[in-house]
Design an enzyme around this catalytic site. Structure first.
Site, PDB file in Angstrom:
ATOM      1  N   LYS A 106      -3.541   9.535 -45.056  1.00  0.00           N
ATOM      2  CA  LYS A 106      -2.830   9.733 -46.315  1.00  0.00           C
ATOM      3  C   LYS A 106      -1.501  10.426 -45.992  1.00  0.00           C
ATOM      4  O   LYS A 106      -1.460  11.617 -45.730  1.00  0.00           O
ATOM      5  CB  LYS A 106      -3.664  10.610 -47.260  1.00  0.00           C
ATOM      6  CG  LYS A 106      -3.341  10.424 -48.755  1.00  0.00           C
ATOM      7  CD  LYS A 106      -1.963  10.874 -49.176  1.00  0.00           C
ATOM      8  CE  LYS A 106      -1.844  12.392 -49.224  1.00  0.00           C
ATOM      9  NZ  LYS A 106      -0.451  12.812 -49.680  1.00  0.00           N
ATOM     10  N   PRO A 107      -0.382   9.670 -45.965  1.00  0.00           N
ATOM     11  CA  PRO A 107       0.907  10.289 -45.649  1.00  0.00           C
ATOM     12  C   PRO A 107       1.453  11.068 -46.835  1.00  0.00           C
ATOM     13  O   PRO A 107       1.019  10.871 -47.985  1.00  0.00           O
ATOM     14  CB  PRO A 107       1.791   9.080 -45.325  1.00  0.00           C
ATOM     15  CG  PRO A 107       1.222   7.972 -46.164  1.00  0.00           C
ATOM     16  CD  PRO A 107      -0.262   8.217 -46.218  1.00  0.00           C
ATOM     17  N   GLU A 157      -3.610  22.792 -39.886  1.00  0.00           N
ATOM     18  CA  GLU A 157      -2.372  23.334 -39.333  1.00  0.00           C
ATOM     19  C   GLU A 157      -1.502  23.669 -40.525  1.00  0.00           C
ATOM     20  O   GLU A 157      -0.915  22.790 -41.151  1.00  0.00           O
ATOM     21  CB  GLU A 157      -1.717  22.319 -38.392  1.00  0.00           C
ATOM     22  CG  GLU A 157      -0.634  22.932 -37.513  1.00  0.00           C
ATOM     23  CD  GLU A 157       0.754  22.743 -38.085  1.00  0.00           C
ATOM     24  OE1 GLU A 157       1.267  23.727 -38.684  1.00  0.00           O
ATOM     25  OE2 GLU A 157       1.319  21.656 -37.949  1.00  0.00           O
ATOM     26  N   CYS A 190       7.320  24.149 -39.768  1.00  0.00           N
ATOM     27  CA  CYS A 190       6.344  25.232 -39.917  1.00  0.00           C
ATOM     28  C   CYS A 190       6.482  26.286 -38.828  1.00  0.00           C
ATOM     29  O   CYS A 190       5.970  27.400 -38.976  1.00  0.00           O
ATOM     30  CB  CYS A 190       4.928  24.670 -39.931  1.00  0.00           C
ATOM     31  SG  CYS A 190       4.563  23.627 -38.511  1.00  0.00           S
ATOM     32  N   GLU A 210       7.347  31.499 -46.787  1.00  0.00           N
ATOM     33  CA  GLU A 210       7.887  30.542 -45.837  1.00  0.00           C
ATOM     34  C   GLU A 210       9.154  29.948 -46.445  1.00  0.00           C
ATOM     35  O   GLU A 210       9.102  29.296 -47.486  1.00  0.00           O
ATOM     36  CB  GLU A 210       6.845  29.454 -45.555  1.00  0.00           C
ATOM     37  CG  GLU A 210       7.172  28.590 -44.374  1.00  0.00           C
ATOM     38  CD  GLU A 210       6.032  27.654 -44.015  1.00  0.00           C
ATOM     39  OE1 GLU A 210       6.047  27.127 -42.893  1.00  0.00           O
ATOM     40  OE2 GLU A 210       5.127  27.444 -44.849  1.00  0.00           O
TER      41      GLU A 210
END
Length: 479
Positions: A175-176, A253, A287, A383
């Site tokens: 699933k992109p 991740e 990330c 982030e």
């Protein structure tokens, strides 16, 4: 070029329309639609899972050497289509084409690596405690693997997961990310051209409105025995909770909050170039990017001066398809507006704007330096995911380590020092899964990639990348 793009889902070796119609894929550099892509619904996901489960019956029985032949064929097709993939990737992601070309090569390296590493999934002989028994272990594929990939590396993250899963003997449902499905669909065609059997690799794009529905099915399906996700910590936590009822193998991740520390003994020019590479690759949308830059008070002003000069000299903003551009647009309006608000909030709280800090139009944001940032500011805790460098001062090694470890996320961390004793102390003390010591680039197919704390579970790449797609089985013989 749009007429050459693949826009349908790829299920069981066939191209099919999604049950939810289509959704727009936008070019972040212009805001205009590139094309429309199949929007998959629950029934499409179930078909893909069923196809992968059926294909598993024969794929898992192929020898590692046979599977390696397929993986090397994928590698070759990736490299042969390098320019087309990179151009498409840049159009839907916005990153400079030079970076996109590098990403395709990076993706190909994983298929070469796991083609060979799959042949080395060794078992063990275990010394028996009694004369009447013998023990050995073997590795077997986990089963159908669901792979959920992010928008910031549309082919690199696909490759890192698919290559390991196929090498281990698993079949895949991919699933992109909804922002970047086109690159994943090109990858599906590459698998088809490489002769991958039907059902072994399935690609199911979907729109943002259907992400939770599709994700929930992948998490809840008892036929899916392993799930690998790269993305935000919040979504990873949700996936973690959803997979509990089926107790599948899970690798996550997740988001990072990377500290980047420069000690007084550092080579300052090397540290500046390291910060440039870590902070501004993919316009800061990675990330493992330097999220919090800690500079010793004795070299703070000189570092900021050299850093800002390097930014002025080396960074050029624009469409990733234009020659010489190093900074593309932010991926979408949601991320862009979030970045704008983070910077405004920091300045309102007392941070000093050294350069940048503006949005010249569209989804672009000027490369920015903020000094006099404090650990309490939201920009120090979240982030950033954009070309904004936040700089904080520190006085002692102990203070730097304490500040670096304040975050609940622990993916990557970096520091620059030429004090050998300090190098060992700091490297061991940093609460992250990967440490760059006088080096900003830590990711390669040969080395393990993954974090600790809220940055996830498991490792991708290296020999350890096969672990999350296989089970260790004990065979006990009575003799």
């Amino acid at each position: 070029m749009s007429e050459n793009l693949l826009t349908k889902a790829f299920i069981n070796g066939s191209w099919t329309n999604g049950g939810g119609g289509v959704f727009d894929v936008l070019d972040p550099a212009t805001g205009h639609p590139i094309c429309q892509v199949a929007d998959c619904v629950a029934n499409d996901v179930e078909k893909a899972i069923d196809a992968a489960e059926k294909a598993l019956e024969t794929w898992k029985l192929k020898t590692p050497k046979e599977r390696a032949t397929y993986l090397l064929a994928i590698r070759d097709h990736l490299l042969q289509s390098k320019d087309f993939i990179a151009t498409t990737l840049t159009r839907e992601n916005g990153k400079p084409k030079t970076e996109a070309l590098g990403e395709v090569g990076f993706a190909a390296s994983f298929f070469e690596w796991f083609a060979e590493e799959g042949k080395r999934q060794y078992g063990e002989t275990v010394p028996s405690p009694v004369p009447s028994k013998r023990f050995i272990t073997i590795r077997q594929p986990a089963g159908v693997a669901a792979l959920i990939t992010p928008w910031n590396f549309p082919i690199g993250m696909v490759a890192r997961k698919v290559a390991a899963a196929l090498a281990a003997g698993c079949t895949c449902v991919l699933k992109p990310a909804e922002d970047t499905p086109l690159t994943a669909l090109i990858f599906a065609k590459i698998c088809q051209d490489a002769g991958i059997p039907s059902g072994v690799v399935n690609v199911i794009p979907c729109s943002r409105t259907r992400v939770e529905e599709v994700g929930r099915i992948l998490c809840h399906s008892p036929k899916v025995r392993a799930l690998s996700f790269t993305g935000s910590t919040a979504v990873g936590q949700w996936i973690y909770s959803q997979c509990g009822q089926t107790v599948k193998k899970l690798s996550l991740e997740l988001g990072g909050d990377a500290p980047f520390i420069v000690f007084p003994s550092a080579d300052l020019d090397a540290a500046v170039q390291g910060a440039m590479a870590s902070k501004f690759r993919n316009t800061g949308q990675t990330c493992v990017t330097a999220n919090r830059i800690f500079i010793h008070e004795s070299i703070h002003d000189e570092f900021v001066k050299r850093f800002s000069l390097a930014m002025e000299k080396e960074l050029k903003m624009g469409s990733g398809l234009e020659q010489g551009v190093t900074q593309g647009p932010i991926i979408n309006k949601r991320q862009h507006d979030r970045l704008v608000n983070l910077v405004k909030g920091a300045v309102a709280s007392g941070a000093k704007l050294v350069c940048g800090g503006s949005s010249p139009g569209g989804l672009y944001y000027t490369p920015t330096i903020l000094t006099e940032v404090t650990p309490e500011m939201p920009i120090s805790k979240e982030e950033i995911f954009g070309p904004v460098a936040t700089i904080l001062k520190f006085s002692t090694e102990e203070e730097a380590i304490k500040l670096a470890n304040m975050s609940q996320r622990g993916l990557a961390g970096y520091f620059y020092s030429n004090n050998l004793s300090q190098v060992w102390r700091v490297a061991e003390a940093m609460e992250v899964g990967m440490v760059g010591i006088n080096e900003p680039m830590v990711s390669t197919c040969e080395a393990p990639f993954g974090g600790v704390k809220h940055s996830g579970l498991g490792k991708e790449g290296s020999k350890h990348g096969l672990d999350d797609f296989s089970h260790l089985k004990l065979l006990c013989f009575g003799v």
